[in-house]
Design a protein around this motif. Sequence first.
Motif, PDB file in Angstrom:
ATOM      1  N   ASP A 286       0.831  -1.202   0.000  1.00 35.93           N
ATOM      2  CA  ASP A 286       0.000   0.000   0.000  1.00 35.93           C
ATOM      3  C   ASP A 286       0.868   1.256   0.000  1.00 35.93           C
ATOM      4  N   THR A 287       0.259   2.354  -0.424  1.00 38.64           N
ATOM      5  CA  THR A 287       0.957   3.634  -0.469  1.00 38.64           C
ATOM      6  C   THR A 287      -0.048   4.758  -0.271  1.00 38.64           C
ATOM      7  N   ASN A 288       0.463   5.945   0.050  1.00 36.53           N
ATOM      8  CA  ASN A 288      -0.346   7.163   0.108  1.00 36.53           C
ATOM      9  C   ASN A 288       0.099   8.161  -0.955  1.00 36.53           C
ATOM     10  N   ALA A 289       0.695   7.667  -2.037  1.00 36.47           N
ATOM     11  CA  ALA A 289       1.259   8.545  -3.059  1.00 36.47           C
ATOM     12  C   ALA A 289       0.210   9.486  -3.634  1.00 36.47           C
ATOM     13  N   GLY A 290       0.650  10.718  -3.912  1.00 29.31           N
ATOM     14  CA  GLY A 290      -0.287  11.717  -4.397  1.00 29.31           C
ATOM     15  C   GLY A 290      -0.190  12.000  -5.881  1.00 29.31           C
ATOM     16  N   ILE A 291       0.965  11.771  -6.510  1.00 35.33           N
ATOM     17  CA  ILE A 291       1.108  12.125  -7.916  1.00 35.33           C
ATOM     18  C   ILE A 291       0.246  11.217  -8.782  1.00 35.33           C
ATOM     19  N   THR A 292      -0.382  11.776  -9.789  1.00 37.27           N
ATOM     20  CA  THR A 292      -1.204  11.011 -10.724  1.00 37.27           C
ATOM     21  C   THR A 292      -0.680  11.246 -12.134  1.00 37.27           C
ATOM     22  N   GLY A 293      -1.006  10.343 -13.009  1.00 33.60           N
ATOM     23  CA  GLY A 293      -0.549  10.459 -14.381  1.00 33.60           C
ATOM     24  C   GLY A 293      -0.500   9.096 -15.039  1.00 33.60           C
ATOM     25  N   GLU A 294      -0.215   9.098 -16.326  1.00 37.38           N
ATOM     26  CA  GLU A 294      -0.245   7.877 -17.116  1.00 37.38           C
ATOM     27  C   GLU A 294       1.016   7.043 -16.911  1.00 37.38           C
ATOM     28  N   PHE A 333       8.313   9.554  -4.825  1.00 41.55           N
ATOM     29  CA  PHE A 333       9.410   9.134  -3.965  1.00 41.55           C
ATOM     30  C   PHE A 333       9.067   9.308  -2.483  1.00 41.55           C
ATOM     31  N   ASP A 334       8.216  10.284  -2.146  1.00 38.96           N
ATOM     32  CA  ASP A 334       7.936  10.550  -0.732  1.00 38.96           C
ATOM     33  C   ASP A 334       6.740   9.753  -0.213  1.00 38.96           C
ATOM     34  N   GLN A 335       5.936   9.174  -1.121  1.00 41.21           N
ATOM     35  CA  GLN A 335       4.823   8.303  -0.742  1.00 41.21           C
ATOM     36  C   GLN A 335       3.787   9.011   0.138  1.00 41.21           C
ATOM     37  N   THR A 336       3.544  10.295  -0.123  1.00 47.46           N
ATOM     38  CA  THR A 336       2.511  11.048   0.591  1.00 47.46           C
ATOM     39  C   THR A 336       1.675  11.819  -0.432  1.00 47.46           C
ATOM     40  N   PRO A 337       0.488  12.305  -0.032  1.00 45.24           N
ATOM     41  CA  PRO A 337      -0.320  13.093  -0.965  1.00 45.24           C
ATOM     42  C   PRO A 337       0.325  14.422  -1.354  1.00 45.24           C
ATOM     43  N   GLN A 338       1.293  14.884  -0.561  1.00 42.55           N
ATOM     44  CA  GLN A 338       1.930  16.166  -0.833  1.00 42.55           C
ATOM     45  C   GLN A 338       3.109  15.989  -1.799  1.00 42.55           C
ATOM     46  N   PRO A 339       3.414  17.007  -2.615  1.00 38.79           N
ATOM     47  CA  PRO A 339       4.496  16.887  -3.600  1.00 38.79           C
ATOM     48  C   PRO A 339       5.874  17.159  -2.991  1.00 38.79           C
ATOM     49  N   ALA A 386       9.940  19.242  -5.858  1.00 38.00           N
ATOM     50  CA  ALA A 386      10.374  19.301  -4.456  1.00 38.00           C
ATOM     51  C   ALA A 386       9.545  20.348  -3.724  1.00 38.00           C
ATOM     52  N   GLY A 387       8.436  19.905  -3.138  1.00 35.32           N
ATOM     53  CA  GLY A 387       7.497  20.836  -2.516  1.00 35.32           C
ATOM     54  C   GLY A 387       8.090  21.613  -1.364  1.00 35.32           C
ATOM     55  N   ASN A 388       8.936  20.973  -0.553  1.00 33.28           N
ATOM     56  CA  ASN A 388       9.529  21.668   0.600  1.00 33.28           C
ATOM     57  C   ASN A 388      10.462  22.787   0.168  1.00 33.28           C
ATOM     58  N   LEU A 389      11.014  22.665  -1.046  1.00 36.41           N
ATOM     59  CA  LEU A 389      11.914  23.703  -1.551  1.00 36.41           C
ATOM     60  C   LEU A 389      11.195  24.691  -2.459  1.00 36.41           C
ATOM     61  N   GLY A 390       9.929  24.426  -2.784  1.00 37.45           N
ATOM     62  CA  GLY A 390       9.183  25.311  -3.675  1.00 37.45           C
ATOM     63  C   GLY A 390       9.708  25.296  -5.088  1.00 37.45           C
ATOM     64  N   LEU A 391      10.278  24.156  -5.498  1.00 35.90           N
ATOM     65  CA  LEU A 391      10.918  24.055  -6.805  1.00 35.90           C
ATOM     66  C   LEU A 391      10.398  22.860  -7.587  1.00 35.90           C
ATOM     67  N   ALA A 392      10.515  22.950  -8.902  1.00 40.84           N
ATOM     68  CA  ALA A 392      10.408  21.806  -9.805  1.00 40.84           C
ATOM     69  C   ALA A 392      11.693  21.798 -10.626  1.00 40.84           C
ATOM     70  N   GLY A 442       7.730  26.949  -8.128  1.00 34.37           N
ATOM     71  CA  GLY A 442       6.429  26.304  -8.025  1.00 34.37           C
ATOM     72  C   GLY A 442       6.555  24.791  -8.054  1.00 34.37           C
ATOM     73  N   ALA A 443       5.895  24.119  -7.116  1.00 36.78           N
ATOM     74  CA  ALA A 443       6.006  22.664  -6.987  1.00 36.78           C
ATOM     75  C   ALA A 443       4.968  21.961  -7.851  1.00 36.78           C
ATOM     76  N   THR A 444       5.042  22.222  -9.164  1.00 35.80           N
ATOM     77  CA  THR A 444       4.179  21.552 -10.144  1.00 35.80           C
ATOM     78  C   THR A 444       5.045  21.134 -11.326  1.00 35.80           C
ATOM     79  N   ARG A 445       4.486  20.345 -12.209  1.00 41.74           N
ATOM     80  CA  ARG A 445       5.232  19.864 -13.364  1.00 41.74           C
ATOM     81  C   ARG A 445       5.825  21.019 -14.168  1.00 41.74           C
ATOM     82  N   THR A 446       6.974  20.760 -14.760  1.00 42.89           N
ATOM     83  CA  THR A 446       7.598  21.750 -15.627  1.00 42.89           C
ATOM     84  C   THR A 446       7.058  21.594 -17.050  1.00 42.89           C
TER      85      THR A 446
END
Length: 741
Positions: A286-294, A333-339, A386-392, A442-446
Amino acid sequence: MRHHVKCALLAGAAWGVLAGASTAQDAEAAAQAANAGQSNMVDDIVVTARRRDEQLKDVPVAVSALSAERLEQTGATNITALQQQTPNATVQIARGSNSTLISFIRGVGQQDPLWGFEPGVGLYIDDVYVARPQGAVLDIFDIQRIEVLRGPQGTLYGRNTIGGAIKYVTKRLSHDPSLTARAEVGSYNEHNFLVSGSVPIGDTFAIGGAVATYQHDGYGENLNTGQDQYDKDVTAYRASAEWTPNDSLFFRLAWDRVEDDSSPRHGHREVNSLTGGYTPPAGEYDTNAGITGEQKVVTEGVSLTSEYRVNDRLTLKSISAYRSGDTKTVIDFDQTPQPFLDVPALYSDDQFTQELQAVFTGDRWSGVAGVFYLDGTSSGAFDTIAGNLGLAIAAAGSVDTQSFSAFADFSYDISDRLHVSLGGRYTKDDKDASVLRQFFLGATRTPYTGGTARPVFATRTNYSASDTFEKFTPRASISYDFSEEITGYASVSQGFKSGGWDMRGDAALVPQTVNGYQPETVTTYELGLKGSAFDRRMNFASAVFYSDYKDQQITTQQVATAPAVGIASVVDNAGASTIYGFELEGSAFLTDDITANFSLGYLKNEFDEFITLVTGTPVDISDQRQPQNSPEWSAYYGMTWRGDIMGGEIRVTPSLSYRSDYHLFDAPDPILDQDGYVLADASLVWIAPSKRWEVGLFGRNLTDVRYKVGGYNFAGASFNNSISAFYGPPTTYSARLTYRF
């Protein structure tokens, strides 16, 4: 256990047979003649390890040959089953993947499947080299056998076979119409279907094909999105046409395609998070991963094999092939809903290869010589969000490779018993690379992976480079037939893996990344003994080896928060190792109705040096590092009982496989290191009197062992203490029905 000990004692006794083997040769021949009609004698095993058909006992190479019948009988579903039955081998699905292959043989391989990196174990479909590991977890269907060649194969197989080679050998088409239909159902809603067949058209031409689908639900669940974890949705196609216009000519056109639509595979968080209060899920799958995609992997290939038998002494062969692959994937990689550490990625590769061979056979000599050419491109792009750094952080690039090699390997019979073999290969790789690494706020896709277009915050890496890597890799062996049944050999061989550049390299954080890394080499010395014994009631192959592994290409991770912010890998020729061990494998008739298959491997792999730039000055930390995927012990034991029931034949095969503790990374980690474990499997197969119908029942990992096959370690506050692991399959059951015509 008694049978296990008995097989080990029988194999050990075979070494002792050497002292009297020569004088007993006539007696052995008489015994064989007396027993010629017995069905409980081992068959001669033919392999193509030296690019020509030879009996296994005559090949001075450590080779495991697993037939299609043996793999089907044990319920093997894909190529990773080799890990259980082959000594000193790791063959696994890569972390965060469903169909990417990770292979190590005798402690040599490559865990990082990123484009631009070269594998350490070569994979061949028939004689076609598969350069990239994506889509290489081949399902087992419509094959003749799989060969695992252990130790450097730098002479006959060339580049990137420093650990060894895996050969997936498919069946040639039948001269008669044939059809195989198979359906399999099992736990986790498993349902697999296969249809394959061939049709002769006239006396000289035949066509054939196969379609297979493999599906099952997830072993676990994404508790955040509800999506399956560790499910499977794979469709495979194969088609071929063979033309034999006369006794001297043969042509084969083959095509294959694999489509993997399985759900993204995320790991299991092994420790509590530092932010958000996320704890490890109760279930390992099981996981709590948040990222979605194909998640989508497509690989495809076409090849043309041509053979011309000039005369009884010379055969010419051409192998032309083109392969391509595309991958879309997401890994949390972090296995949480947050990026905190999310990675969407795109990979693409294509390759054209051409090989020409001349196979020679004389009265006292034989051999093969040829040339090989590869023109390939590997490229990709991925984000590190990297959400904690505010970067992609976007990484993109490509590597173009043109490789040319010339090789030859010849064997000569000095006498009826003494044989020598000499070979060598010259390889030249011309490589061109481009590497780009940029920061976006911004912690979203580039934009590189389909995210919102926005300005580049900082360009960390942007360079192009070219280099040439060349090497001559020799091989020499001497073998002696102690009797008609037992052969011993001594060999020395060398292999090399090409150099390159780190596609993740951050030139602002690690300036030397633009210089790339150089090739690595392995030189192996080996003594072997193989053959059959006890009136051919047992065959065996054994080897002891010593390897000198130099200039190892090792990937480490660096995280910085000041003065430069970022995360980047560093790939250097950081290591050198001494590797030694032994291997024993074979099969034996314990009784007229019971056959045993066994293997035992011992591996000692130690770093002699591990150079790192901890403070900007080279430091040897080899006393703090352990080679990865190198269990000290590996073993397999399976017994098959054959009997008659309802007019047909029944086969019952229980088996055990063992791997001692091993490290997933070079830096020992008590959280991710795996303790030793035993897997118990069992199968029951009934073959109808007509031989057309077959029913099979299979159970795998019957004791439901949880064992790690991969992981990620990004500990610390910057990435929310992201330590995750990927696990091998749990207990599964299946029933299979096969019809053959």
